[in-house]
Design a protein around this motif. Structure first.
Motif, PDB file in Angstrom:
ATOM      1  N   ARG A  30      -1.444  -6.770   2.455  1.00 57.71           N
ATOM      2  CA  ARG A  30      -0.945  -7.779   1.533  1.00 57.71           C
ATOM      3  C   ARG A  30      -1.979  -8.871   1.267  1.00 57.71           C
ATOM      4  NH1 ARG A  30       3.953  -9.419  -0.452  1.00 57.71           N
ATOM      5  NH2 ARG A  30       4.153 -11.633  -0.915  1.00 57.71           N
ATOM      6  N   GLU A  31      -2.650  -9.325   2.309  1.00 56.34           N
ATOM      7  CA  GLU A  31      -3.562 -10.451   2.153  1.00 56.34           C
ATOM      8  C   GLU A  31      -4.829 -10.073   1.391  1.00 56.34           C
ATOM      9  OE1 GLU A  31      -4.311 -12.201   5.936  1.00 56.34           O
ATOM     10  OE2 GLU A  31      -2.195 -12.547   6.378  1.00 56.34           O
ATOM     11  N   SER A  32      -5.374  -8.907   1.683  1.00 58.30           N
ATOM     12  CA  SER A  32      -6.628  -8.505   1.031  1.00 58.30           C
ATOM     13  C   SER A  32      -6.395  -7.806  -0.303  1.00 58.30           C
ATOM     14  CB  SER A  32      -7.424  -7.584   1.957  1.00 58.30           C
ATOM     15  OG  SER A  32      -6.725  -6.364   2.165  1.00 58.30           O
ATOM     16  N   GLY A  33      -5.135  -7.454  -0.590  1.00 56.74           N
ATOM     17  CA  GLY A  33      -4.826  -6.799  -1.861  1.00 56.74           C
ATOM     18  C   GLY A  33      -5.302  -5.366  -1.931  1.00 56.74           C
ATOM     19  N   LYS A  34      -5.338  -4.689  -0.785  1.00 58.06           N
ATOM     20  CA  LYS A  34      -5.863  -3.325  -0.750  1.00 58.06           C
ATOM     21  C   LYS A  34      -4.844  -2.329  -0.192  1.00 58.06           C
ATOM     22  CE  LYS A  34     -10.716  -4.679  -0.105  1.00 58.06           C
ATOM     23  NZ  LYS A  34     -11.179  -4.149  -1.409  1.00 58.06           N
ATOM     24  N   LEU A  35      -5.039  -1.084  -0.586  1.00 58.75           N
ATOM     25  CA  LEU A  35      -4.356   0.059   0.014  1.00 58.75           C
ATOM     26  C   LEU A  35      -5.427   0.920   0.663  1.00 58.75           C
ATOM     27  CD1 LEU A  35      -2.043   2.153   0.449  1.00 58.75           C
ATOM     28  CD2 LEU A  35      -2.569   3.000  -1.843  1.00 58.75           C
ATOM     29  N   LEU A  36      -5.230   1.266   1.938  1.00 56.70           N
ATOM     30  CA  LEU A  36      -6.192   2.071   2.671  1.00 56.70           C
ATOM     31  C   LEU A  36      -5.654   3.470   2.924  1.00 56.70           C
ATOM     32  CD1 LEU A  36      -7.354  -0.427   5.464  1.00 56.70           C
ATOM     33  CD2 LEU A  36      -8.313  -0.112   3.171  1.00 56.70           C
ATOM     34  N   SER A  37      -6.554   4.452   2.868  1.00 53.29           N
ATOM     35  CA  SER A  37      -6.272   5.813   3.308  1.00 53.29           C
ATOM     36  C   SER A  37      -7.178   6.098   4.498  1.00 53.29           C
ATOM     37  CB  SER A  37      -6.537   6.819   2.182  1.00 53.29           C
ATOM     38  OG  SER A  37      -6.461   8.144   2.675  1.00 53.29           O
ATOM     39  N   LEU A  38      -6.572   6.449   5.638  1.00 51.79           N
ATOM     40  CA  LEU A  38      -7.330   6.709   6.853  1.00 51.79           C
ATOM     41  C   LEU A  38      -7.216   8.175   7.241  1.00 51.79           C
ATOM     42  CD1 LEU A  38      -6.818   3.562   6.984  1.00 51.79           C
ATOM     43  CD2 LEU A  38      -6.783   3.822   9.469  1.00 51.79           C
ATOM     44  N   ASP A  39      -8.291   8.731   7.783  1.00 50.80           N
ATOM     45  CA  ASP A  39      -8.219  10.040   8.426  1.00 50.80           C
ATOM     46  C   ASP A  39      -7.346   9.868   9.664  1.00 50.80           C
ATOM     47  OD1 ASP A  39      -9.024  12.055  10.530  1.00 50.80           O
ATOM     48  OD2 ASP A  39     -10.184  12.815   8.851  1.00 50.80           O
ATOM     49  N   ALA A  40      -6.259  10.619   9.758  1.00 50.84           N
ATOM     50  CA  ALA A  40      -5.295  10.405  10.827  1.00 50.84           C
ATOM     51  C   ALA A  40      -5.761  10.924  12.182  1.00 50.84           C
ATOM     52  CB  ALA A  40      -3.956  11.042  10.469  1.00 50.84           C
ATOM     53  N   THR A  41      -6.886  11.620  12.215  1.00 48.03           N
ATOM     54  CA  THR A  41      -7.449  12.072  13.487  1.00 48.03           C
ATOM     55  C   THR A  41      -8.500  11.108  14.005  1.00 48.03           C
ATOM     56  OG1 THR A  41      -7.053  14.393  12.938  1.00 48.03           O
ATOM     57  CG2 THR A  41      -8.663  13.942  14.664  1.00 48.03           C
ATOM     58  N   THR A  42      -9.452  10.732  13.142  1.00 43.28           N
ATOM     59  CA  THR A  42     -10.547   9.846  13.556  1.00 43.28           C
ATOM     60  C   THR A  42     -10.235   8.379  13.297  1.00 43.28           C
ATOM     61  OG1 THR A  42     -11.659   9.914  11.405  1.00 43.28           O
ATOM     62  CG2 THR A  42     -12.166  11.681  12.987  1.00 43.28           C
ATOM     63  N   TYR A  43      -9.247   8.111  12.433  1.00 46.42           N
ATOM     64  CA  TYR A  43      -8.849   6.761  12.011  1.00 46.42           C
ATOM     65  C   TYR A  43      -9.917   6.097  11.141  1.00 46.42           C
ATOM     66  CZ  TYR A  43      -5.526   7.596  15.784  1.00 46.42           C
ATOM     67  OH  TYR A  43      -4.568   8.147  16.603  1.00 46.42           O
ATOM     68  N   ALA A  44     -10.878   6.858  10.669  1.00 46.75           N
ATOM     69  CA  ALA A  44     -11.884   6.318   9.758  1.00 46.75           C
ATOM     70  C   ALA A  44     -11.262   6.111   8.378  1.00 46.75           C
ATOM     71  CB  ALA A  44     -13.067   7.270   9.656  1.00 46.75           C
ATOM     72  N   VAL A  45     -11.669   5.038   7.694  1.00 49.39           N
ATOM     73  CA  VAL A  45     -11.182   4.777   6.341  1.00 49.39           C
ATOM     74  C   VAL A  45     -11.824   5.770   5.380  1.00 49.39           C
ATOM     75  CG1 VAL A  45     -11.064   3.113   4.456  1.00 49.39           C
ATOM     76  CG2 VAL A  45     -10.777   2.336   6.821  1.00 49.39           C
ATOM     77  N   LYS A  46     -10.990   6.581   4.716  1.00 51.13           N
ATOM     78  CA  LYS A  46     -11.486   7.574   3.768  1.00 51.13           C
ATOM     79  C   LYS A  46     -11.602   6.998   2.364  1.00 51.13           C
ATOM     80  CE  LYS A  46      -9.815  11.712   3.882  1.00 51.13           C
ATOM     81  NZ  LYS A  46      -8.854  12.855   3.877  1.00 51.13           N
ATOM     82  N   GLN A  47     -10.644   6.134   2.010  1.00 54.69           N
ATOM     83  CA  GLN A  47     -10.614   5.594   0.653  1.00 54.69           C
ATOM     84  C   GLN A  47      -9.892   4.259   0.660  1.00 54.69           C
ATOM     85  OE1 GLN A  47      -9.270   8.420  -2.220  1.00 54.69           O
ATOM     86  NE2 GLN A  47      -9.645   7.108  -3.980  1.00 54.69           N
TER      87      GLN A  47
END
Length: 359
Positions: A296-313
């Motif tokens: 909410r604060e940064s105005g972003k939607l994140l997609s994470l790899d659910a295994t590594t938890y790395a931000v994909k998009q």
């Protein structure tokens, strides 16, 4: 309304993934607005109305319902919008005398259930004609005499579970067919927020503003265990998601801890604390092994790899991305995006619905 809004400031602060007072101006005609060409980016955005919160899709996948509180200043009631899931065009609307926040839908798709948070109740609305079929108002009141806010709503095995924002909070158990109160689960901690039922454990999980996760037996409607994953650290836990295959429970906090916790759904053990920043809504996508988090604060939607938890998009969805909904096939994500609110509970424009193709 001004006195009531003042008394319900706490509810507004914790209700429905960052619920905030919205503009009360006369609604303008809905206009579809595309952010960028969907065929190039897969993102379609439509400015729809004031006070947008949760969404549900019907089982056929041909209707998207969006709950709206409309304005909080000099505006009575709300609307449930019916949109085409592919184009986001309005194909129906139900004008209600109370404001609408969280949503659930019956298995047959004939009824949507909405929480009427400010008035402390829930309504069952026909998807065929948009009429309110039944309503239940709860009797609990806070020390100022105002209703407990009815926040999240979950439909499981013919019963509706509704989190009550009080101190201590409650969880109401309602017969989904008759809308009769069956049970009130008391002493549920400070402000019951998120709700989730797990098929793997056959247990209901409830998050609260005291940093707890409650494990509830849905057959006895009793709290069996209380987890406090961050211990004595302050936390206002909000929304929940589950990875059934690995037994992971994801829990967000956008207020105090500003993180997403990964827990063992069977014993509450902290597997990982994701340092992604303020975390609001959360969805797990088993088809794509991805985790989605609104910030909410940064105005972003994140997609994470659910295994590594790395931000994909990462998608920029200013100003305040809010609630999430994932299609049954796991290939489309819907987001409500809220406007920042002013001191007089107004905003500078309508909230939006965003459709994201994940293919």
């Amino acid at each position: 309304m001004t006195q009531k809004m003042s008394a319900l400031a706490l509810l507004v602060a914790v209700s429905l993934s960052g619920c905030a007072a919205q503009q009360a101006a006369t609604p303008a005609p809905a206009v579809q607005k595309t952010v960028t060409a969907p065929e190039k980016t897969g993102v379609l955005k439509r400015e729809l109305a004031d006070g947008l919160y949760e969404m549900v899709l019907n089982q056929k996948g041909d209707a998207l319902f969006v709950a709206s509180s409309e304005g909080f200043k000099d505006v009575q009631g709300g609307v449930v919008y019916k949109l085409d899931p592919a184009t986001l065009k309005t194909i129906g609307r139900s004008h209600t005398d109370l404001k609408n926040f969280a949503m659930a839908i019956a298995p047959d798709g004939q009824t949507v259930y909405v929480t009427n948070s400010l008035d402390g109740g829930i309504s069952a609305i026909s998807t065929a004609d948009g009429k309110v079929k039944k309503r239940l108002m709860f009797t609990e009141r806070n020390k100022e005499g105002f209703p407990f806010g009815a926040r999240e709503i979950l439909l499981h095995d013919g019963s509706l579970f509704v989190g009550g924002v009080g101190d201590p909070g409650v969880i109401w158990v309602i017969d989904a067919e008759t809308l009769k109160l069956k049970k009130t689960i008391k002493n549920a901690g400070q402000w019951v927020t998120g709700l989730l039922w797990s098929e793997q454990t056959d247990r209901l999980y409830a998050a609260n503003g005291g940093g707890e996760i409650l494990v509830i037996n849905p057959h006895t409607n009793k709290i069996e265990t209380r987890w406090k994953p961050l211990g004595s650290k302050p936390a206002l836990l909000l929304n929940l998601a589950e990875d059934k295959a690995t037994g992971r429970l994801f829990v967000t906090d956008n207020s105090k801890a500003k993180t997403t916790l990964v827990l063992n759904i069977r014993n509450g053990e902290v597997i990982k604390q994701l340092d992604v920043g303020d975390s609001l809504a959360v969805k797990f996508n088993a088809r794509r092994n991805e985790l989605y988090i609104t910030q909410r604060e940064s105005g972003k939607l994140l997609s994470l790899d659910a295994t590594t938890y790395a931000v994909k998009q990462s998608w920029d969805l200013p100003p305040n991305p809010n609630s999430l909904l994932l299609s049954a096939d796991g290939q489309t994500l819907y987001v409500t995006v809220k406007q920042a609110f002013n001191k007089d509970h107004s905003t500078n424009g309508p909230d939006s619905v965003v459709r994201i193709s994940l293919n």
